[in-house]
Design a protein around this motif. Sequence first.
Motif, mmCIF file in Angstrom:
data_model
loop_
_atom_site.group_PDB
_atom_site.id
_atom_site.type_symbol
_atom_site.label_atom_id
_atom_site.label_comp_id
_atom_site.label_asym_id
_atom_site.label_seq_id
_atom_site.Cartn_x
_atom_site.Cartn_y
_atom_site.Cartn_z
ATOM 1 N N ARG A 42 -22.013 12.314 6.608
ATOM 2 C CA ARG A 42 -21.907 12.680 8.018
ATOM 3 C C ARG A 42 -21.210 14.027 8.185
ATOM 4 N N GLU A 43 -20.142 14.244 7.424
ATOM 5 C CA GLU A 43 -19.448 15.535 7.473
ATOM 6 C C GLU A 43 -20.380 16.662 7.058
ATOM 7 N N SER A 44 -21.187 16.426 6.043
ATOM 8 C CA SER A 44 -22.115 17.457 5.568
ATOM 9 C C SER A 44 -23.142 17.796 6.630
ATOM 10 N N HIS A 66 -1.810 24.445 1.422
ATOM 11 C CA HIS A 66 -2.811 24.690 2.455
ATOM 12 C C HIS A 66 -3.065 23.451 3.297
ATOM 13 N N LEU A 67 -3.611 23.684 4.483
ATOM 14 C CA LEU A 67 -4.238 22.613 5.236
ATOM 15 C C LEU A 67 -5.573 22.285 4.564
ATOM 16 N N ALA A 68 -6.222 21.221 5.023
ATOM 17 C CA ALA A 68 -7.473 20.787 4.395
ATOM 18 C C ALA A 68 -8.613 21.728 4.781
ATOM 19 N N PHE A 69 -9.239 22.352 3.788
ATOM 20 C CA PHE A 69 -10.325 23.283 4.057
ATOM 21 C C PHE A 69 -11.601 22.566 4.473
ATOM 22 N N TYR A 70 -11.699 21.276 4.195
ATOM 23 C CA TYR A 70 -12.848 20.524 4.661
ATOM 24 C C TYR A 70 -12.535 19.740 5.932
ATOM 25 N N SER A 71 -11.459 20.095 6.605
ATOM 26 C CA SER A 71 -11.214 19.588 7.945
ATOM 27 C C SER A 71 -11.907 20.505 8.942
ATOM 28 N N THR A 72 -12.160 20.003 10.129
ATOM 29 C CA THR A 72 -12.880 20.784 11.131
ATOM 30 C C THR A 72 -12.105 22.037 11.518
ATOM 31 N N PHE A 73 -10.793 21.892 11.737
ATOM 32 C CA PHE A 73 -10.023 23.031 12.230
ATOM 33 C C PHE A 73 -9.892 24.126 11.177
#
Length: 422
Positions: free
Chosen positions: A92-94, A384-391
């Motif tokens: 779904r994320e993809s 880092h923050l999550a690079f695969y998060s939306t923001f």
Amino acid sequence: MTSSSPTETSLRWAPWWVLAFVALWPVHGPAEVVLSLGALAALAVLALSRFRGGMTLLSHEAWALTSVLFCAYWIPELVSSIDAVDAGRALRESLVDLRYLPFLWLVAMAVADERGRRLTFGGIAVIATLWLVDGLVQAATGWSVGGPATADRLSGVFGAENLKLGLVLASLAPFPLAAASQRFGVVGWLLMAAALVVVVLLAGARASWLTLGLVLVFSGWRQLGSKRAMLVLGLGGALLFALSMTFSDKLQERVERTEAALNGGTEGLDHALSGRLPIWQAAWNMAVAHPVNGIGVRGFRQAYPEYAVEGDPWLQDAEHGAGYHAHQIVLEVLSETGSIGLLLWLGGVALAWRAWRFATPAARARAAVPALALGVTVFPLNTHLAFYSTFWGGLTLLLAALYSGSLLARPGDADDADPGAR
């Protein structure tokens, strides 16, 4: 001078769309709407102009680099979903992240000419400066547009429940620094640098301290020269740091925590890293167990208990949430997307660097600001923050598109140096 095509004229709104997306970052939902609508608008423009000179919107090289950088981010997502711990979510994320591709084309189009770069870079500088001023007001009065300072650090316009102010300002710092330098010279650069240091320090995220430090070193080197930059940054940084330490007990605590790393031993290092060593160990265990395509994007939290070491403190503090992602870009890519993901990310970095190496001096001048912002955001020797998060994924991809579109400008504009990027 060549006349603008109807399609080029219709895209004069593109910089404003990009600025709306950035301005709405503190309110996540509306920013997502702008992103999605921007992607649809870009597709509509491309569909209408496909046989009417649509390739004049971007140079062939910019189309290619923007698309390749997106693929370096997105293909690992898709591949990781094959046998992910949460295959449904990973897939779904993809699929949802496919919208980034047309939006990135739109961003690259927005900065493909001098007018677009002036509006977009200047607009981002204005937005970051407004957030910076709001942070300074909160530091002085406790009040902010985002609400009162109820957290133990500055939250600014993002609010006390969304402590991203320091991280976002540090990544965007090249834009207000360049604007201040262009308008007010060295004095403007120094004043903007001082304000950024104060707010980013008091915002408390130590990852942003390193990010801003890198920005000031590279930007200062260019603005002041090597010797003057080192002298000014050293003396100014020491003074501002001393003043901040004097008036902020919480900042003193974070400095003392950082100093614990110098005491040696695993416990001191873990304390300095806010207890992230167990998280990194779990991330490494995931990467070893799933070396090809990882555990699947956004599956870190679900897989964490299985790969955590015995006695992991985060398993005893379920409300903290530190085990939600790897907190480090290399470990995130390895654990969630495996060696395939890491190779594709490295391939994207190599192509971005190759484009810079073979670009003309004028092109490098145009792209210097987003290039620095992108480089410090993905700097691997940081947390880092999550690079695969939306923001954070959206922020990073935006910077990548700004870099591609400005470095590889449209034919007819590519040889014209952009004073706004100097």
